[in-house]
Design a protein around this motif. Structure first.
Motif, PDB file in Angstrom:
ATOM      1  N   THR A  22      91.716  15.411  16.925  1.00 20.70           N
ATOM      2  CA  THR A  22      92.406  15.733  15.166  1.00 20.70           C
ATOM      3  C   THR A  22      93.874  15.138  15.499  1.00 20.70           C
ATOM      4  OG1 THR A  22      90.690  17.487  15.511  1.00 20.70           O
ATOM      5  CG2 THR A  22      93.185  17.894  13.878  1.00 20.70           C
ATOM      6  N   THR A  23      94.712  15.781  16.751  1.00 16.94           N
ATOM      7  CA  THR A  23      95.839  15.154  16.563  1.00 16.94           C
ATOM      8  C   THR A  23      95.924  14.110  16.261  1.00 16.94           C
ATOM      9  OG1 THR A  23      96.368  17.063  18.138  1.00 16.94           O
ATOM     10  CG2 THR A  23      98.289  15.552  17.595  1.00 16.94           C
ATOM     11  N   ALA A  24      95.855  12.812  16.939  1.00 13.21           N
ATOM     12  CA  ALA A  24      96.434  11.621  16.718  1.00 13.21           C
ATOM     13  C   ALA A  24      95.423  11.184  15.245  1.00 13.21           C
ATOM     14  CB  ALA A  24      94.599  10.873  17.952  1.00 13.21           C
ATOM     15  N   ALA A  25      94.807  11.427  14.817  1.00 15.49           N
ATOM     16  CA  ALA A  25      94.389  11.606  13.379  1.00 15.49           C
ATOM     17  C   ALA A  25      94.988  11.868  12.103  1.00 15.49           C
ATOM     18  CB  ALA A  25      92.599  11.643  12.654  1.00 15.49           C
ATOM     19  N   ALA A  26      96.274  13.428  13.113  1.00 15.15           N
ATOM     20  CA  ALA A  26      96.868  13.636  11.773  1.00 15.15           C
ATOM     21  C   ALA A  26      98.327  12.837  11.972  1.00 15.15           C
ATOM     22  CB  ALA A  26      97.704  14.935  12.269  1.00 15.15           C
ATOM     23  N   CYS A  27      98.780  12.508  13.455  1.00 18.85           N
ATOM     24  CA  CYS A  27      99.482  11.071  13.167  1.00 18.85           C
ATOM     25  C   CYS A  27      99.417   9.866  12.866  1.00 18.85           C
ATOM     26  CB  CYS A  27      99.370  11.058  14.847  1.00 18.85           C
ATOM     27  SG  CYS A  27     100.475  12.620  15.766  1.00 18.85           S
ATOM     28  N   VAL A  93     106.986  25.772   4.900  1.00 17.68           N
ATOM     29  CA  VAL A  93     105.992  24.235   5.420  1.00 17.68           C
ATOM     30  C   VAL A  93     105.370  23.352   3.893  1.00 17.68           C
ATOM     31  CG1 VAL A  93     103.311  23.577   6.427  1.00 17.68           C
ATOM     32  CG2 VAL A  93     104.928  24.942   7.295  1.00 17.68           C
ATOM     33  N   ASP A  94     105.223  22.789   3.570  1.00 23.12           N
ATOM     34  CA  ASP A  94     105.205  22.319   2.439  1.00 23.12           C
ATOM     35  C   ASP A  94     103.858  21.148   2.678  1.00 23.12           C
ATOM     36  OD1 ASP A  94     107.933  22.034   1.183  1.00 23.12           O
ATOM     37  OD2 ASP A  94     108.159  21.194   3.045  1.00 23.12           O
ATOM     38  N   GLU A  95     103.351  21.530   3.531  1.00 18.81           N
ATOM     39  CA  GLU A  95     101.803  20.154   4.069  1.00 18.81           C
ATOM     40  C   GLU A  95     101.239  20.512   5.199  1.00 18.81           C
ATOM     41  OE1 GLU A  95     100.602  16.258   3.856  1.00 18.81           O
ATOM     42  OE2 GLU A  95     102.096  16.423   2.292  1.00 18.81           O
ATOM     43  N   VAL A  96     100.547  21.077   5.845  1.00 20.59           N
ATOM     44  CA  VAL A  96      99.251  20.996   6.169  1.00 20.59           C
ATOM     45  C   VAL A  96      98.389  20.154   6.750  1.00 20.59           C
ATOM     46  CG1 VAL A  96      97.874  22.764   7.600  1.00 20.59           C
ATOM     47  CG2 VAL A  96      99.360  23.776   6.275  1.00 20.59           C
ATOM     48  N   LEU A  97      98.322  20.071   8.027  1.00 18.86           N
ATOM     49  CA  LEU A  97      97.275  18.733   7.819  1.00 18.86           C
ATOM     50  C   LEU A  97      95.916  19.635   9.058  1.00 18.86           C
ATOM     51  CD1 LEU A  97      99.747  17.503   7.543  1.00 18.86           C
ATOM     52  CD2 LEU A  97      98.622  15.163   8.568  1.00 18.86           C
ATOM     53  N   ILE A  98      94.827  19.747   8.524  1.00 20.58           N
ATOM     54  CA  ILE A  98      93.769  19.792  10.107  1.00 20.58           C
ATOM     55  C   ILE A  98      92.655  18.767  10.083  1.00 20.58           C
ATOM     56  CG2 ILE A  98      94.485  22.496   9.266  1.00 20.58           C
ATOM     57  CD1 ILE A  98      91.714  22.039   6.983  1.00 20.58           C
ATOM     58  N   GLY A  99      91.782  18.612  10.872  1.00 17.78           N
ATOM     59  CA  GLY A  99      91.244  18.432  10.498  1.00 17.78           C
ATOM     60  C   GLY A  99      89.318  19.358  10.396  1.00 17.78           C
ATOM     61  N   ALA A 100      88.491  18.352   9.859  1.00 15.15           N
ATOM     62  CA  ALA A 100      87.427  18.787   9.009  1.00 15.15           C
ATOM     63  C   ALA A 100      87.153  20.349  10.125  1.00 15.15           C
ATOM     64  CB  ALA A 100      86.325  18.353   8.697  1.00 15.15           C
ATOM     65  N   ARG A 101      86.907  19.874  11.596  1.00 15.76           N
ATOM     66  CA  ARG A 101      86.364  20.200  12.414  1.00 15.76           C
ATOM     67  C   ARG A 101      86.839  20.287  13.855  1.00 15.76           C
ATOM     68  NH1 ARG A 101      83.486  16.052  11.769  1.00 15.76           N
ATOM     69  NH2 ARG A 101      82.780  14.731  13.373  1.00 15.76           N
ATOM     70  N   VAL A 127      95.940  18.861   3.852  1.00 14.75           N
ATOM     71  CA  VAL A 127      95.027  17.874   3.935  1.00 14.75           C
ATOM     72  C   VAL A 127      93.955  17.531   5.179  1.00 14.75           C
ATOM     73  CG1 VAL A 127      95.487  15.386   4.457  1.00 14.75           C
ATOM     74  CG2 VAL A 127      97.070  16.913   2.908  1.00 14.75           C
ATOM     75  N   VAL A 128      92.841  17.319   4.475  1.00 16.07           N
ATOM     76  CA  VAL A 128      91.705  17.931   5.699  1.00 16.07           C
ATOM     77  C   VAL A 128      91.790  15.699   6.377  1.00 16.07           C
ATOM     78  CG1 VAL A 128      89.392  17.775   6.274  1.00 16.07           C
ATOM     79  CG2 VAL A 128      90.351  19.137   4.461  1.00 16.07           C
ATOM     80  N   VAL A 129      91.812  15.586   7.560  1.00 13.26           N
ATOM     81  CA  VAL A 129      92.081  14.453   8.025  1.00 13.26           C
ATOM     82  C   VAL A 129      90.944  14.053   8.609  1.00 13.26           C
ATOM     83  CG1 VAL A 129      94.566  14.229   8.102  1.00 13.26           C
ATOM     84  CG2 VAL A 129      93.096  14.464   9.875  1.00 13.26           C
ATOM     85  N   PRO A 130      90.722  12.352   8.182  1.00 15.21           N
ATOM     86  CA  PRO A 130      89.448  12.224   8.742  1.00 15.21           C
ATOM     87  C   PRO A 130      89.639  11.978  10.109  1.00 15.21           C
ATOM     88  CG  PRO A 130      90.130  10.377   8.005  1.00 15.21           C
ATOM     89  CD  PRO A 130      91.555  11.497   7.412  1.00 15.21           C
ATOM     90  N   LEU A 131      88.826  12.399  10.902  1.00 18.76           N
ATOM     91  CA  LEU A 131      88.282  11.898  12.777  1.00 18.76           C
ATOM     92  C   LEU A 131      87.525  11.117  12.744  1.00 18.76           C
ATOM     93  CD1 LEU A 131      87.225  15.993  13.975  1.00 18.76           C
ATOM     94  CD2 LEU A 131      89.382  15.218  13.946  1.00 18.76           C
ATOM     95  N   PRO A 132      87.792  10.203  14.145  1.00 17.10           N
ATOM     96  CA  PRO A 132      87.360   9.367  14.270  1.00 17.10           C
ATOM     97  C   PRO A 132      85.494   9.545  14.240  1.00 17.10           C
ATOM     98  CG  PRO A 132      89.099   9.434  15.860  1.00 17.10           C
ATOM     99  CD  PRO A 132      88.657  10.398  14.844  1.00 17.10           C
ATOM    100  N   ASP A 133      84.948   8.315  14.449  1.00 17.05           N
ATOM    101  CA  ASP A 133      83.497   8.833  15.144  1.00 17.05           C
ATOM    102  C   ASP A 133      83.693   8.752  16.568  1.00 17.05           C
ATOM    103  OD1 ASP A 133      80.496   8.849  15.637  1.00 17.05           O
ATOM    104  OD2 ASP A 133      80.261   6.783  15.383  1.00 17.05           O
ATOM    105  N   LEU A 134      83.151  10.397  16.501  1.00 18.50           N
ATOM    106  CA  LEU A 134      83.334  10.413  18.606  1.00 18.50           C
ATOM    107  C   LEU A 134      81.816  10.821  19.467  1.00 18.50           C
ATOM    108  CD1 LEU A 134      85.101  13.832  17.751  1.00 18.50           C
ATOM    109  CD2 LEU A 134      85.850  11.358  18.704  1.00 18.50           C
ATOM    110  N   SER A 135      81.343   9.598  18.625  1.00 18.26           N
ATOM    111  CA  SER A 135      79.430   9.953  19.257  1.00 18.26           C
ATOM    112  C   SER A 135      79.267   8.722  19.914  1.00 18.26           C
ATOM    113  CB  SER A 135      78.373   9.765  18.098  1.00 18.26           C
ATOM    114  OG  SER A 135      78.363   9.197  17.154  1.00 18.26           O
TER     115      SER A 135
END
Length: 135
Positions: A22-27, A93-101, A127-135
């Motif tokens: 999640t951190t990498a996707a937010a970065c 805070v002006d904007e929050v970034l999160i992962g979907a899960r 903002v919900v950042v897209p996570l990479p495919d982890l499978s």
């Protein structure tokens, strides 16, 4: 998407993360959107049954991935939604970034409980950042 900078040209971002993924996707999302004038706070909350080392790993990714903005990392114990809501209120805070899960390859698709709660409870953009495919 264009991020509207706050007054004075500075934006305060809060990255709420439970995993290095999640951190990498937010970065990745913030990479072209932040300037040296911005502030990025990365928070990871360890739930009662969680390993605090995971929180530390999740926040440390931002220090190496984000160069221009000031980066602060916070690890806390507690309920993620409550901690994040408190930080948003306390730090203007002006904007929050999160992962979907959680960044867990075995997690069910869709929004996790913390993400869903933050989307309906915060009065700043989330903002919900897209996570990479982890499978």
């Amino acid at each position: 998407m264009v991020v509207a900078h706050a007054v004075g040209g500075m934006t305060t971002f809060l990255v709420a993360t439970a995993s290095v993924h999640t951190t990498a996707a937010a970065c990745d999302y913030l990479g072209e959107r932040t300037t040296a004038a911005d502030t990025v706070t990365v928070v990871s909350v360890t739930e009662p049954d969680g390993d605090p080392r995971d929180s530390g790993d999740a926040t440390n990714v931002a220090r190496t991935r984000l160069v221009d903005p000031t980066v602060e990392t916070i690890t806390e114990a507690g309920r993620p939604s409550e901690v994040i809501q408190s930080l948003v209120a306390e730090r203007d805070v002006d904007e929050v970034l999160i992962g979907a899960r959680r960044g867990d390859p075995d997690a069910a698709p869709g929004l996790g409980g913390t993400a869903a709660d933050l989307l309906v409870s915060l009065d700043v953009p989330v903002v919900v950042v897209p996570l990479p495919d982890l499978s």
